[in-house]
Design a protein around this motif. Structure first.
Motif, PDB file in Angstrom:
ATOM      1  N   ILE A  56       0.846  -1.197   0.000  1.00  0.00           N
ATOM      2  CA  ILE A  56       0.000   0.000   0.000  1.00  0.00           C
ATOM      3  C   ILE A  56       0.878   1.242   0.000  1.00  0.00           C
ATOM      4  O   ILE A  56       1.861   1.309   0.733  1.00  0.00           O
ATOM      5  CB  ILE A  56      -0.934   0.002   1.233  1.00  0.00           C
ATOM      6  CG1 ILE A  56      -1.810  -1.260   1.219  1.00  0.00           C
ATOM      7  CG2 ILE A  56      -1.804   1.254   1.257  1.00  0.00           C
ATOM      8  CD1 ILE A  56      -2.648  -1.441   2.466  1.00  0.00           C
ATOM      9  N   ASP A  57       0.528   2.237  -0.829  1.00  0.00           N
ATOM     10  CA  ASP A  57       1.335   3.459  -0.888  1.00  0.00           C
ATOM     11  C   ASP A  57       0.991   4.379   0.274  1.00  0.00           C
ATOM     12  O   ASP A  57       0.170   4.048   1.144  1.00  0.00           O
ATOM     13  CB  ASP A  57       1.153   4.154  -2.235  1.00  0.00           C
ATOM     14  CG  ASP A  57      -0.269   4.641  -2.471  1.00  0.00           C
ATOM     15  OD1 ASP A  57      -1.088   4.586  -1.517  1.00  0.00           O
ATOM     16  OD2 ASP A  57      -0.581   5.077  -3.593  1.00  0.00           O
ATOM     17  N   LYS A  58       1.610   5.545   0.299  1.00  0.00           N
ATOM     18  CA  LYS A  58       1.443   6.478   1.414  1.00  0.00           C
ATOM     19  C   LYS A  58       0.012   6.974   1.551  1.00  0.00           C
ATOM     20  O   LYS A  58      -0.435   7.322   2.649  1.00  0.00           O
ATOM     21  CB  LYS A  58       2.383   7.668   1.231  1.00  0.00           C
ATOM     22  CG  LYS A  58       3.853   7.294   1.334  1.00  0.00           C
ATOM     23  CD  LYS A  58       4.733   8.521   1.142  1.00  0.00           C
ATOM     24  CE  LYS A  58       6.206   8.166   1.259  1.00  0.00           C
ATOM     25  NZ  LYS A  58       7.079   9.356   1.063  1.00  0.00           N
ATOM     26  N   SER A  59      -0.714   7.008   0.444  1.00  0.00           N
ATOM     27  CA  SER A  59      -2.098   7.487   0.484  1.00  0.00           C
ATOM     28  C   SER A  59      -3.081   6.394   0.901  1.00  0.00           C
ATOM     29  O   SER A  59      -4.280   6.648   1.001  1.00  0.00           O
ATOM     30  CB  SER A  59      -2.504   8.033  -0.886  1.00  0.00           C
ATOM     31  OG  SER A  59      -2.474   7.002  -1.865  1.00  0.00           O
ATOM     32  N   GLY A  64       0.048  -3.029  -5.249  1.00  0.00           N
ATOM     33  CA  GLY A  64       0.818  -4.234  -5.519  1.00  0.00           C
ATOM     34  C   GLY A  64       2.155  -4.227  -4.787  1.00  0.00           C
ATOM     35  O   GLY A  64       2.541  -3.220  -4.176  1.00  0.00           O
ATOM     36  N   PRO A  65       2.887  -5.316  -4.831  1.00  0.00           N
ATOM     37  CA  PRO A  65       4.145  -5.424  -4.077  1.00  0.00           C
ATOM     38  C   PRO A  65       5.230  -4.495  -4.619  1.00  0.00           C
ATOM     39  O   PRO A  65       5.421  -4.387  -5.826  1.00  0.00           O
ATOM     40  CB  PRO A  65       4.545  -6.892  -4.250  1.00  0.00           C
ATOM     41  CG  PRO A  65       3.887  -7.309  -5.521  1.00  0.00           C
ATOM     42  CD  PRO A  65       2.602  -6.545  -5.599  1.00  0.00           C
ATOM     43  N   TYR A  66       5.921  -3.822  -3.704  1.00  0.00           N
ATOM     44  CA  TYR A  66       7.036  -2.961  -4.093  1.00  0.00           C
ATOM     45  C   TYR A  66       7.977  -2.813  -2.902  1.00  0.00           C
ATOM     46  O   TYR A  66       7.630  -3.152  -1.760  1.00  0.00           O
ATOM     47  CB  TYR A  66       6.539  -1.588  -4.562  1.00  0.00           C
ATOM     48  CG  TYR A  66       5.952  -0.715  -3.469  1.00  0.00           C
ATOM     49  CD1 TYR A  66       6.735   0.253  -2.820  1.00  0.00           C
ATOM     50  CD2 TYR A  66       4.631  -0.849  -3.083  1.00  0.00           C
ATOM     51  CE1 TYR A  66       6.197   1.054  -1.823  1.00  0.00           C
ATOM     52  CE2 TYR A  66       4.083  -0.055  -2.088  1.00  0.00           C
ATOM     53  CZ  TYR A  66       4.872   0.887  -1.459  1.00  0.00           C
ATOM     54  OH  TYR A  66       4.347   1.681  -0.461  1.00  0.00           O
ATOM     55  N   GLN A  90      11.313   6.610  -3.952  1.00  0.00           N
ATOM     56  CA  GLN A  90      11.524   5.840  -5.185  1.00  0.00           C
ATOM     57  C   GLN A  90      11.018   4.406  -5.023  1.00  0.00           C
ATOM     58  O   GLN A  90      11.809   3.476  -4.913  1.00  0.00           O
ATOM     59  CB  GLN A  90      13.013   5.814  -5.551  1.00  0.00           C
ATOM     60  CG  GLN A  90      13.630   7.175  -5.781  1.00  0.00           C
ATOM     61  CD  GLN A  90      15.058   7.051  -6.272  1.00  0.00           C
ATOM     62  OE1 GLN A  90      15.329   6.420  -7.294  1.00  0.00           O
ATOM     63  NE2 GLN A  90      15.985   7.628  -5.539  1.00  0.00           N
ATOM     64  N   PRO A  91       9.710   4.216  -4.984  1.00  0.00           N
ATOM     65  CA  PRO A  91       9.194   2.844  -4.877  1.00  0.00           C
ATOM     66  C   PRO A  91       9.558   2.029  -6.120  1.00  0.00           C
ATOM     67  O   PRO A  91       9.471   2.508  -7.241  1.00  0.00           O
ATOM     68  CB  PRO A  91       7.677   3.044  -4.761  1.00  0.00           C
ATOM     69  CG  PRO A  91       7.417   4.383  -5.366  1.00  0.00           C
ATOM     70  CD  PRO A  91       8.622   5.216  -5.080  1.00  0.00           C
ATOM     71  N   SER A  92       9.975   0.803  -5.889  1.00  0.00           N
ATOM     72  CA  SER A  92      10.374  -0.084  -6.989  1.00  0.00           C
ATOM     73  C   SER A  92       9.438  -1.286  -7.011  1.00  0.00           C
ATOM     74  O   SER A  92       9.483  -2.126  -6.103  1.00  0.00           O
ATOM     75  CB  SER A  92      11.820  -0.541  -6.810  1.00  0.00           C
ATOM     76  OG  SER A  92      12.706   0.567  -6.794  1.00  0.00           O
ATOM     77  N   PRO A  93       8.572  -1.400  -8.028  1.00  0.00           N
ATOM     78  CA  PRO A  93       7.627  -2.518  -8.090  1.00  0.00           C
ATOM     79  C   PRO A  93       8.349  -3.863  -8.234  1.00  0.00           C
ATOM     80  O   PRO A  93       9.385  -3.966  -8.877  1.00  0.00           O
ATOM     81  CB  PRO A  93       6.796  -2.208  -9.343  1.00  0.00           C
ATOM     82  CG  PRO A  93       7.032  -0.766  -9.631  1.00  0.00           C
ATOM     83  CD  PRO A  93       8.408  -0.453  -9.147  1.00  0.00           C
ATOM     84  N   ILE A  94       7.774  -4.896  -7.624  1.00  0.00           N
ATOM     85  CA  ILE A  94       8.275  -6.260  -7.751  1.00  0.00           C
ATOM     86  C   ILE A  94       7.490  -6.957  -8.854  1.00  0.00           C
ATOM     87  O   ILE A  94       6.260  -6.939  -8.860  1.00  0.00           O
ATOM     88  CB  ILE A  94       8.125  -7.030  -6.424  1.00  0.00           C
ATOM     89  CG1 ILE A  94       8.896  -6.324  -5.313  1.00  0.00           C
ATOM     90  CG2 ILE A  94       8.612  -8.468  -6.575  1.00  0.00           C
ATOM     91  CD1 ILE A  94       8.654  -6.920  -3.941  1.00  0.00           C
TER      92      ILE A  94
END
Length: 371
Positions: A56-59, A64-66, A90-94
């Motif tokens: 889950i992002d900050k909002s 999805g996984p990152y 800098q989120p990096s998606p898996i």
């Protein structure tokens, strides 16, 4: 094939076989399964704990996984606390099936005389596709990194090639040797039997741990990993064939008096042919069970040899040398992710082989076959 049906009905044996199948597939395909090169260090990435996977992002939105890019910061010299820097911008998606470090599929190398240098047999197919990885600056170190900044999960997969196959190769060397020598001893009896059994008894009285310590002291330290691997296999095989030969000799003493052996001898069969063709196959049940239960011993021996400095040495990985850092008490407390995975894999592998061996013993038991 009644034994096969009985084996399939044994849940513990099925669990052991399935676990071993997963392990062997993973290490054989380590180039594809491992996300990173096991020899490549990550910049400012030494002794990082397992990467936290976020969904889950900050909002508060599910994306999805990152992972976030993570690096090592400064260490407090007084308390020993290490600062871990997480770049949450800098989120990096898996993702599955991502491009990464190049490797060569099906590459084959072998040591050839006279200098025992690695000689290329097949250069392999160059590929960059990996089972999983990240897109962006972040790295997914699901089991953390070691003191050199190398991905621990990737090194476990590559190290499993040595730890898992050393048992199979060791059995392939020691068991034929023990079978042939034990068969000859039991078949010919007399002075041949006495001479061979005295040699076997001498070998069985040598404490293996002291022999390994002596070898660790006299062998040159500049051996390559290939030479060390071959040396480990030869040493462990040399130690372990004697006990098998003694048991096979006892079985052959009984088998050689049976009618089919007497008939083969009366028809002019040569002794070595009779031993290999008629006598030793009668010991197949015992050999299969013992071989399955002996493989864990070779795996444990490789771990002990690595602790003694005789096994596979850095930077080449094996479960044994990855576990050797357990001699440092601070590692156990501060970086347990370096110890728990290789120790767990060794325990699970030994347990799986023992479960499979017990299942084979029950399935091949002549009394259960008669029932």
């Amino acid at each position: 094939m009644n034994w096969w049906h009985r084996l399939k009905k044994n849940p513990l044996a099925k669990f052991g076989a399935l676990l071993l199948l997963v392990f062997y597939i993973a290490v054989i395909g380590a180039d594809f399964v491992a996300p990173y090169n096991p020899y490549t260090a990550q910049t400012n990435g030494s002794l990082l704990p397992p990467t936290k996977i976020r969904w889950i992002d900050k909002s508060g939105k599910f994306i999805g996984p990152y992972v976030y890019p993570t690096t090592q910061g400064k260490t407090d010299l007084e308390t020993g606390d290490r600062q871990i820097i997480v770049d949450d911008k800098q989120p990096s998606p898996i993702r599955l099936f991502v491009q990464g470090a190049e490797y060569r599929l099906f590459e084959l190398k072998a040591p050839l005389p006279p200098k025992w240098e690695e000689t290329e047999i097949f250069s392999g197919i160059p590929l960059k596709l990996h089972l999983f990885g990240t897109i962006g600056e972040g790295k997914i170190n699901i089991l953390g990194t070691d003191d050199q900044g190398r991905d621990q999960f990737s090194r476990l997969l590559y190290g499993g090639r040595i730890s898992l196959f050393i048992g199979i190769i060791g059995v392939a060397i020691s068991f034929p040797l023990g079978m042939i020598i034990g068969g000859i001893s039991g078949y010919f009896a007399g002075w041949t039997d006495s001479a061979i059994m005295r040699l076997v008894e001498v070998l069985m009285t040598i404490p293996s741990i002291y022999l390994l310590l002596a070898l660790a002291a006299v062998l040159p330290p500049n051996l390559s990993s290939t030479e060390r691997f071959l040396l480990i296999v030869v040493i462990t095989s040399f130690i372990r064939w004697a006990g098998l030969a003694r048991v096979i000799r006892g079985q052959v003493l009984s088998i050689k008096e049976r009618e089919f052996v007497q008939a083969a001898r009366a028809m002019g069969g040569k002794p070595l042919y009779i031993i290999i063709r008629h006598v030793l196959p009668q010991t197949a049940t015992y050999i299969i069970i013992t071989a399955t239960l002996s493989i864990p011993g070779f795996i444990e021996a490789e771990s002990v040899l690595s602790l003694l400095g005789l096994g596979i040495q850095q930077p080449d990985p094996s479960w044994g040398n990855m576990l050797s850092i357990a001699t440092n008490a601070s590692i156990l407390v501060l970086q347990p992710w370096l110890i728990i995975p290789p120790a767990s894999l060794i325990i699970l592998t030994v347990l799986a082989f023992n479960l499979l061996g017990d299942g084979l013993r029950d399935a091949l038991d002549p009394r259960s076959m008669q029932r």
